[in-house]
Design a protein around this motif. Structure first.
Motif, PDB file in Angstrom:
ATOM      1  N   PRO A  42      19.650 -58.245  -4.775  1.00  0.00           N
ATOM      2  CA  PRO A  42      18.772 -58.007  -5.923  1.00  0.00           C
ATOM      3  C   PRO A  42      19.196 -58.892  -7.103  1.00  0.00           C
ATOM      4  O   PRO A  42      20.396 -59.056  -7.354  1.00  0.00           O
ATOM      5  N   GLY A  43      18.231 -59.469  -7.769  1.00  0.00           N
ATOM      6  CA  GLY A  43      18.538 -60.196  -9.001  1.00  0.00           C
ATOM      7  C   GLY A  43      19.126 -61.585  -8.819  1.00  0.00           C
ATOM      8  O   GLY A  43      19.615 -62.174  -9.772  1.00  0.00           O
ATOM      9  N   SER A  44      19.075 -62.129  -7.608  1.00  0.00           N
ATOM     10  CA  SER A  44      19.613 -63.478  -7.394  1.00  0.00           C
ATOM     11  C   SER A  44      18.618 -64.563  -7.762  1.00  0.00           C
ATOM     12  O   SER A  44      18.996 -65.721  -7.902  1.00  0.00           O
ATOM     13  N   ASP A  69       8.458 -54.945  -1.645  1.00  0.00           N
ATOM     14  CA  ASP A  69       9.082 -54.225  -2.739  1.00  0.00           C
ATOM     15  C   ASP A  69       9.093 -52.748  -2.411  1.00  0.00           C
ATOM     16  O   ASP A  69       8.169 -52.249  -1.781  1.00  0.00           O
ATOM     17  N   ILE A  70      10.136 -52.086  -2.841  1.00  0.00           N
ATOM     18  CA  ILE A  70      10.282 -50.687  -2.486  1.00  0.00           C
ATOM     19  C   ILE A  70       9.265 -49.836  -3.224  1.00  0.00           C
ATOM     20  O   ILE A  70       8.650 -48.951  -2.663  1.00  0.00           O
ATOM     21  N   SER A  72       7.597 -51.094  -6.795  1.00  0.00           N
ATOM     22  CA  SER A  72       6.721 -51.704  -7.795  1.00  0.00           C
ATOM     23  C   SER A  72       5.834 -52.796  -7.203  1.00  0.00           C
ATOM     24  O   SER A  72       5.978 -53.195  -6.060  1.00  0.00           O
ATOM     25  N   CYS A  95      14.706 -50.828   3.759  1.00  0.00           N
ATOM     26  CA  CYS A  95      15.666 -51.744   3.147  1.00  0.00           C
ATOM     27  C   CYS A  95      15.512 -53.165   3.655  1.00  0.00           C
ATOM     28  O   CYS A  95      16.310 -54.029   3.334  1.00  0.00           O
ATOM     29  N   ASN A 124      18.604 -57.582  -0.622  1.00  0.00           N
ATOM     30  CA  ASN A 124      19.605 -56.911   0.213  1.00  0.00           C
ATOM     31  C   ASN A 124      20.261 -57.993   1.078  1.00  0.00           C
ATOM     32  O   ASN A 124      19.568 -58.749   1.749  1.00  0.00           O
ATOM     33  N   LYS A 168      21.465 -70.216 -10.270  1.00  0.00           N
ATOM     34  CA  LYS A 168      22.121 -69.895 -11.555  1.00  0.00           C
ATOM     35  C   LYS A 168      23.335 -70.784 -11.793  1.00  0.00           C
ATOM     36  O   LYS A 168      24.362 -70.306 -12.284  1.00  0.00           O
TER      37      LYS A 168
ATOM     38  N   SER B  41      24.762 -53.761  -6.212  1.00  0.00           N
ATOM     39  CA  SER B  41      24.416 -54.947  -5.421  1.00  0.00           C
ATOM     40  C   SER B  41      25.700 -55.660  -4.994  1.00  0.00           C
ATOM     41  O   SER B  41      26.750 -55.436  -5.591  1.00  0.00           O
ATOM     42  N   ASN B 124      24.621 -52.873  -2.004  1.00  0.00           N
ATOM     43  CA  ASN B 124      23.232 -52.673  -1.611  1.00  0.00           C
ATOM     44  C   ASN B 124      22.613 -51.696  -2.609  1.00  0.00           C
ATOM     45  O   ASN B 124      23.160 -50.613  -2.824  1.00  0.00           O
ATOM     46  N   LEU B 125      21.499 -52.052  -3.214  1.00  0.00           N
ATOM     47  CA  LEU B 125      20.854 -51.145  -4.187  1.00  0.00           C
ATOM     48  C   LEU B 125      19.821 -50.235  -3.538  1.00  0.00           C
ATOM     49  O   LEU B 125      19.185 -49.441  -4.223  1.00  0.00           O
ATOM     50  N   VAL B 126      19.635 -50.377  -2.216  1.00  0.00           N
ATOM     51  CA  VAL B 126      18.562 -49.620  -1.570  1.00  0.00           C
ATOM     52  C   VAL B 126      19.132 -48.416  -0.800  1.00  0.00           C
ATOM     53  O   VAL B 126      19.133 -47.292  -1.280  1.00  0.00           O
ATOM     54  N   GLU B 146      22.007 -59.939 -12.933  1.00  0.00           N
ATOM     55  CA  GLU B 146      20.966 -59.391 -12.049  1.00  0.00           C
ATOM     56  C   GLU B 146      19.649 -59.164 -12.781  1.00  0.00           C
ATOM     57  O   GLU B 146      18.593 -59.080 -12.145  1.00  0.00           O
ATOM     58  N   ASP B 149      15.364 -56.008 -15.324  1.00  0.00           N
ATOM     59  CA  ASP B 149      14.185 -55.419 -14.676  1.00  0.00           C
ATOM     60  C   ASP B 149      14.538 -54.597 -13.438  1.00  0.00           C
ATOM     61  O   ASP B 149      13.654 -54.035 -12.796  1.00  0.00           O
ATOM     62  N   LYS B 150      15.815 -54.505 -13.102  1.00  0.00           N
ATOM     63  CA  LYS B 150      16.189 -53.854 -11.850  1.00  0.00           C
ATOM     64  C   LYS B 150      15.788 -52.368 -11.762  1.00  0.00           C
ATOM     65  O   LYS B 150      15.455 -51.908 -10.674  1.00  0.00           O
ATOM     66  N   LEU B 152      13.054 -51.145 -12.511  1.00  0.00           N
ATOM     67  CA  LEU B 152      11.668 -51.143 -12.037  1.00  0.00           C
ATOM     68  C   LEU B 152      11.601 -51.386 -10.531  1.00  0.00           C
ATOM     69  O   LEU B 152      10.681 -50.925  -9.859  1.00  0.00           O
ATOM     70  N   LYS B 153      12.592 -52.128 -10.000  1.00  0.00           N
ATOM     71  CA  LYS B 153      12.562 -52.528  -8.610  1.00  0.00           C
ATOM     72  C   LYS B 153      13.310 -51.563  -7.699  1.00  0.00           C
ATOM     73  O   LYS B 153      12.985 -51.424  -6.539  1.00  0.00           O
ATOM     74  N   TYR B 154      14.355 -50.944  -8.227  1.00  0.00           N
ATOM     75  CA  TYR B 154      15.207 -50.064  -7.413  1.00  0.00           C
ATOM     76  C   TYR B 154      15.379 -48.720  -8.133  1.00  0.00           C
ATOM     77  O   TYR B 154      16.501 -48.311  -8.445  1.00  0.00           O
ATOM     78  N   PRO B 155      14.273 -48.027  -8.389  1.00  0.00           N
ATOM     79  CA  PRO B 155      14.342 -46.840  -9.252  1.00  0.00           C
ATOM     80  C   PRO B 155      15.204 -45.713  -8.692  1.00  0.00           C
ATOM     81  O   PRO B 155      15.872 -45.014  -9.457  1.00  0.00           O
TER      82      PRO B 155
END
Lengths: 224, 224
Positions: A42-44, A69-70, A72, A95, A124, A168, B41, B124-126, B146, B149-150, B152-155
């Motif tokens: 996430p976030g890469s 997307d899980i 959104s 996942c 992931n 990055k 993550s 892992n955020l999921v 990261e 906005d995370k 919103l993506k991995y609530p």
């Protein structure tokens, strides 16, 4: 130093995904549509890379995007706002994407009109590496702040990819990230992987990525 | 703007994990051992935080660490090198820890001699958000690179945690990360979560984290 105790825990992995993935590949070979599976933590920078890719291609390839997307639809909205065909797969608790889900995505697009479809997989580094999506090329992003030790921790992901984008690089000045050590670790796992250094923020290195992408799509079109 | 197509894909989720998690909690209530599940993550700084925690506690609490790693034992070696009891759970293809795996980790330690056990979950955020490990407290790390906005993506991950550590604040100067926006998004999902800003590199904010940890362990000891 205390002794380390090691315990193995195991899981069954689905196997009929392989057949489904082969069906996806065969179908897209016929329509001359190259499917690219983009994976990262996430976030890469997966979505940022896709937006840079849309700009970099400048309409040279007919592009479609499948967003996983899980919950959104944020990413698909960003892509669609650039006039690109976007399918959102809402994965619920899932996942990773498997070939059956990708099939649903492809079914919802007219792929015969597209040269390239990019899948933005779930953020992931673990599960997506284990499931063949049917893509012709696997690409991963590792961002500098994640650290140069990630190939040691998530070796499978680095092993299954054709290209690694180190994103990055604008953070390198603040970081102790060792690019030479990273390259050595990645190449030890996967000697044939191509490694490109980019910044989706500044645009550095994006041209090389676009060149690779165009060359691969052109080569794919010539496959029998 | 192109239309977005939305497709729901679903998976069955294991349910007997809940019972096993309750057994872990009951067992550790008896031994007065607080179990803390640390999630993030890949590359957000879980291991760095554990090393900072060992230093920050300075031996004030009897600490054990359960490291989950897919392949390597790198993290457990770093922890054990500081004289802390470390169990390595090698998870193979698994993308999260469940309560049964944590039970194996606890079985391998003499928990009655420990005040605090920290689980370093798989990066892992999921998936880890979906599986109750039996921990008394869930803590997550989100690192500045990261992005804000995370939530919103991995609530779910933000919803199941008691405390959020925003790590790598030393990167804020190079980043467009909006801390106020992040806080707003996180608190919308989980109004009772505690948010601390830290840098495991510079040590900034670590004192507040150690204070919270000591207070929680002390409170836990008083539970009936």
């Amino acid at each position: 130093m205390e002794e380390i105790r090691l315990i193995e825990v195991k899981e069954e992995i689905l196997s009929d995904n392989i057949k489904q993935a082969e069906e996806v590949r065969e179908r897209l070979r016929k329509t001359k549509t190259m499917l690219l599976n983009l994976m990262s933590s996430p976030g890469s920078g997966k979505t940022s890379l896709i937006l840079q890719t849309i700009e970099g291609l400048g309409g040279d390839l007919r592009l479609g995007v499948i967003e996983a997307d899980i919950e959104s639809t944020v990413d698909a909205e960003k892509v669609a706002a650039r006039g690109i065909r976007a399918i959102q797969l809402r994965t619920g608790g899932f996942c990773h994407l498997d070939a059956a889900m990708v099939t649903q995505g492809i079914d919802a697009m007219d792929v015969s009109e597209l040269d390239l479809v990019i899948i933005e997989n779930v953020g992931n580094l673990v599960c997506p590496a284990e499931f063949d999506t049917g893509a012709y090329k696997n690409v991963m992003i590792l961002s500098v702040p994640e650290g140069d030790d990630k190939p040691l921790k998530y070796p499978l992901m680095f092993s299954v990819c054709d290209l690694l984008l180190v994103n990055k690089i604008d953070y390198l000045s603040l970081s102790d990230f060792d690019m030479a050590a990273l390259r050595k670790r990645v190449l030890a796992l996967n000697p044939r992987i191509i490694i490109l250094e980019v910044s989706c923020k500044t645009g550095a290195g994006i041209e090389s990525w676009i060149d690779w992408l165009k060359a691969e799509v052109a080569a794919f079109k010539h496959l029998k």
